[in-house]
Design an enzyme around this catalytic site. Structure first.
Site, PDB file in Angstrom:
ATOM      1  N   ARG A   1       1.338 -11.580   6.702  1.00 24.24           N
ATOM      2  CA  ARG A   1       0.600 -10.304   7.337  1.00 24.24           C
ATOM      3  C   ARG A   1       0.192 -10.426   8.786  1.00 24.24           C
ATOM      4  NH1 ARG A   1      -5.018  -6.956   5.683  1.00 24.24           N
ATOM      5  NH2 ARG A   1      -5.937  -8.243   7.532  1.00 24.24           N
TER       6      ARG A   1
ATOM      7  N   TYR B   1      -9.647  -4.731  14.050  1.00 29.42           N
ATOM      8  CA  TYR B   1      -9.741  -4.839  12.823  1.00 29.42           C
ATOM      9  C   TYR B   1      -8.560  -6.100  12.527  1.00 29.42           C
ATOM     10  CZ  TYR B   1      -8.022  -5.290   8.094  1.00 29.42           C
ATOM     11  OH  TYR B   1      -7.624  -5.811   6.735  1.00 29.42           O
TER      12      TYR B   1
ATOM     13  N   ASP C   1      -1.349  -4.266   8.271  1.00 28.05           N
ATOM     14  CA  ASP C   1      -2.505  -3.392   7.512  1.00 28.05           C
ATOM     15  C   ASP C   1      -2.884  -2.328   8.624  1.00 28.05           C
ATOM     16  OD1 ASP C   1      -4.621  -2.273   6.078  1.00 28.05           O
ATOM     17  OD2 ASP C   1      -5.391  -3.808   5.476  1.00 28.05           O
TER      18      ASP C   1
ATOM     19  N   HIS D   1      -5.516  -0.107   8.022  1.00 27.52           N
ATOM     20  CA  HIS D   1      -6.589  -0.071   7.600  1.00 27.52           C
ATOM     21  C   HIS D   1      -7.193   1.282   7.728  1.00 27.52           C
ATOM     22  CE1 HIS D   1     -10.657  -2.103   6.806  1.00 27.52           C
ATOM     23  NE2 HIS D   1      -9.678  -2.793   6.252  1.00 27.52           N
TER      24      HIS D   1
ATOM     25  N   GLU E   1       0.541  -1.093   5.211  1.00 28.22           N
ATOM     26  CA  GLU E   1      -0.468  -0.889   4.246  1.00 28.22           C
ATOM     27  C   GLU E   1      -1.702   0.094   4.775  1.00 28.22           C
ATOM     28  OE1 GLU E   1      -2.500  -4.586   3.201  1.00 28.22           O
ATOM     29  OE2 GLU E   1      -4.199  -3.774   2.779  1.00 28.22           O
TER      30      GLU E   1
ATOM     31  N   GLU F   1      -6.339  -0.516  -2.125  1.00 31.28           N
ATOM     32  CA  GLU F   1      -7.388  -1.393  -2.265  1.00 31.28           C
ATOM     33  C   GLU F   1      -8.951  -1.072  -2.505  1.00 31.28           C
ATOM     34  OE1 GLU F   1      -6.981  -3.707   1.490  1.00 31.28           O
ATOM     35  OE2 GLU F   1      -8.794  -3.141   1.992  1.00 31.28           O
TER      36      GLU F   1
ATOM     37  N   ARG G   1      -2.285  -1.311  -4.521  1.00 33.91           N
ATOM     38  CA  ARG G   1      -2.976  -2.469  -4.158  1.00 33.91           C
ATOM     39  C   ARG G   1      -4.410  -2.584  -4.982  1.00 33.91           C
ATOM     40  NH1 ARG G   1      -3.123  -5.797  -1.035  1.00 33.91           N
ATOM     41  NH2 ARG G   1      -4.900  -5.233   0.453  1.00 33.91           N
TER      42      ARG G   1
ATOM     43  N   GLU H   1      -1.935 -10.502  -2.252  1.00 35.53           N
ATOM     44  CA  GLU H   1      -2.729 -11.129  -1.238  1.00 35.53           C
ATOM     45  C   GLU H   1      -3.422 -12.566  -1.647  1.00 35.53           C
ATOM     46  OE1 GLU H   1      -5.578  -8.226   0.307  1.00 35.53           O
ATOM     47  OE2 GLU H   1      -5.621  -9.258   1.831  1.00 35.53           O
TER      48      GLU H   1
ATOM     49  N   TRP I   1     -13.623   2.529   9.359  1.00 36.41           N
ATOM     50  CA  TRP I   1     -13.306   1.142   9.489  1.00 36.41           C
ATOM     51  C   TRP I   1     -12.361   0.413   8.566  1.00 36.41           C
ATOM     52  CZ3 TRP I   1     -13.656  -3.658   6.733  1.00 36.41           C
ATOM     53  CH2 TRP I   1     -13.156  -5.089   7.622  1.00 36.41           C
TER      54      TRP I   1
HETATM   55  O1  KDG Z   1     -14.063  -5.684   1.436  1.00 40.35           O
HETATM   56  C1  KDG Z   1     -12.904  -5.151   2.537  1.00 40.35           C
HETATM   57  C2  KDG Z   1     -12.058  -6.156   2.762  1.00 40.35           C
HETATM   58  O2  KDG Z   1     -11.442  -6.853   1.464  1.00 40.35           O
HETATM   59  C3  KDG Z   1     -10.718  -5.704   3.602  1.00 40.35           C
HETATM   60  O3  KDG Z   1     -11.476  -5.446   4.798  1.00 40.35           O
HETATM   61  C4  KDG Z   1      -9.661  -6.640   3.531  1.00 40.35           C
HETATM   62  O4  KDG Z   1      -8.245  -4.755   4.027  1.00 40.35           O
HETATM   63  C5  KDG Z   1      -8.383  -5.846   3.625  1.00 40.35           C
HETATM   64  C6  KDG Z   1      -7.148  -6.382   3.100  1.00 40.35           C
HETATM   65  O5  KDG Z   1      -6.335  -5.773   3.214  1.00 40.35           O
HETATM   66  O6  KDG Z   1      -7.266  -7.454   2.613  1.00 40.35           O
HETATM   67 MG    MG Z   2      -6.242  -3.812   3.549  1.00 41.15          MG
END
Ligand code: KDG
Ligand code: MG
Length: 402
Positions: free
Chosen positions: A147, A159, A210, A212, A236, A262, A283, A339, A402
């Site tokens: 990644r 991020y 990602d 995010h 992602e 996630e 995820r 991951e 975030w």
């Molecule tokens: O708790 C949040 C994190 O696990 C996150 O920021 C990590 O986005 C993330 C990832 O893809 O691992």
């Molecule tokens: Mg993530």
């Protein structure tokens, strides 16, 4: 066999973790992860105040009935706190069952479907040059999937960019730090990053990214389209997914594979994106979605719709969670990727484990149960300290994701 006790253990070896230890009358215990990043004590209290008293005296082999008891029986369903608590119990019960039957958990889930679990590592840098160097380090360590995240010139914080390269840890002690964000700059920069990575590393390595949850559907569609020449393994969390239907717009415009989930906690959070084939990878993590029992059902639904798994595996998922994921990953047919963010040395010492990395793959180990232990004496040297993930604002100060 009967459950005699369960202890909620909180410690901070490298970062905060909440671990559940479930004891039985024949001396076997099982471990579960209950860590919810930045909200750890809420899950700890939910477990010790509300679930553990109802767990004592039950047969740990009845993991399905126990799961339903805590899910249906609570009246208040779903949500990360509830599902992490149920997840911790469920993972601990599978660990007990494996130990009692003297077999690895994957044998209780259908046995091995593959020889190893392909993982992706996290490379990140302050700019494209540094990110290229970091991707090179992961490739040299044998990773087949990487990644890549890069800082963006003109934005002081981005991020996914680590302070301590190999050990990226976004949570910080104290109150939440504030990051800044510009979608405009990001959308212009990311395609340049992946163009440079493909020029440098060629086509064979799998590259992931990602976003995010920081784009609207049409912005995500534009990013997916602009990344198509660099054939990502996945893009992602392009968009926040409270509105699952939003992914229809992304899907209509791009062939870049999409990964999501996630932050999901139940099969209901993923129902539309799976059944409408709006994503390619789901995820969800064992800990945050009610444990192995519920994640197996998500994987079975996903399998019919050509969706593969790609479990969350950041540092806030403890080695117990990672082990649970590996037993799940190696057994389900529609596994995609796992991951793998390296835990610190302190974390690994508190959680001795049998899983091991070689040649881009993780292997869960063939011992009984999950293959992870918890050193309580060592853990007591690392007391919990409140820590938060950052929050994020647009350049004009507007509160953002975030
Ligand atoms: O708790 C949040 C994190 O696990 C996150 O920021 C990590 O986005 C993330 C990832 O893809 O691992
Ligand atoms: Mg993530």
């Amino acid at each position: 066999m009967k459950i005699t006790d369960a202890k909620v253990l909180i410690s901070s070896p490298g970062r905060n973790f909440v671990t559940l230890k479930v004891y039985t009358d024949d001396g076997i215990y099982g471990l579960g992860d209950a860590t919810l990043n930045g909200r750890e004590l809420a899950v700890a209290a939910y477990l010790s105040e509300h679930l553990v008293p109802c767990l004592i005296g039950r047969d740990p082999f009845q993991s399905e009935d126990i799961w339903q008891y805590f899910y249906r029986g609570a009246y208040w369903r779903r949500g990360p706190v509830t599902m992490a608590a149920i997840g911790a119990i469920d993972i601990a019960l599978w660990d007990i069952k494996g130990k009692a039957l003297n077999t690895p958990v994957y044998n209780l889930l259908g046995g091995k479907s593959r020889t190893g679990v392909m993982v992706y590592g996290h490379a990140n840098g302050r700019d494209i040059e540094e990110t290229i160097d970091e991707v090179g380090k992961y490739a040299a360590m044998g990773y087949r999937a990487i990644r890549a995240q890069s800082g963006i010139p003109g934005i002081p914080s981005t991020y996914g960019v680590a302070k301590d390269k190999l050990y990226y840890e976004p949570a910080e002690k104290g109150l939440p730090p504030e990051n800044l964000w510009s979608t405009e700059k990001y959308l212009l920069y990311v395609p340049k990053l992946f163009e440079s990575l493909r020029l440098k590393f060629g086509d064979d390595v799998h590259l992931l990214h990602d976003a995010h949850h920081r784009l609207t559907p049409i912005e995500a569609a534009r990013l997916g389209k602009s990344l198509e020449p660099y054939h990502l393994f996945w893009l992602e969390d392009a968009v926040t997914a409270e509105l699952q239907e939003g992914f229809r717009i992304v899907r209509q415009h791009t062939t870049t594979p999409l990964a999501l989930g996630e932050v999901f906690n139940t099969i209901w959070d993923a129902k539309t994106v799976i059944t409408e084939q709006l994503i390619d990878y789901i995820r969800m993590a064992t800990v945050h979605s009610g444990g192995i029992t519920h994640l197996k059902k998500v994987a079975s639904l996903a399998e019919i719709y050509h969706v593969l798994t790609g479990c969350h595996g950041a540092t806030d998922l403890s080695p117990v969670s990672l082990a649970a994921a590996l037993h799940f990953d190696i057994s389900v047919n529609n596994f995609g990727i796992q991951e793998y963010m390296l835990h610190t040395k302190q974390t690994d010492e508190v959680f001795p484990h049998t899983y091991s990395f070689s040649d881009g793959y993780l292997h869960p180990g063939d011992g009984p149960g999950l293959g992870v232990d918890y050193d309580e004496k060592l853990a007591s040297k690392f007391p919990y300290e409140r820590a938060y993930l950052p929050v994020n604002r647009k350049l004009d100060g507007t509160m953002y994701n975030w």
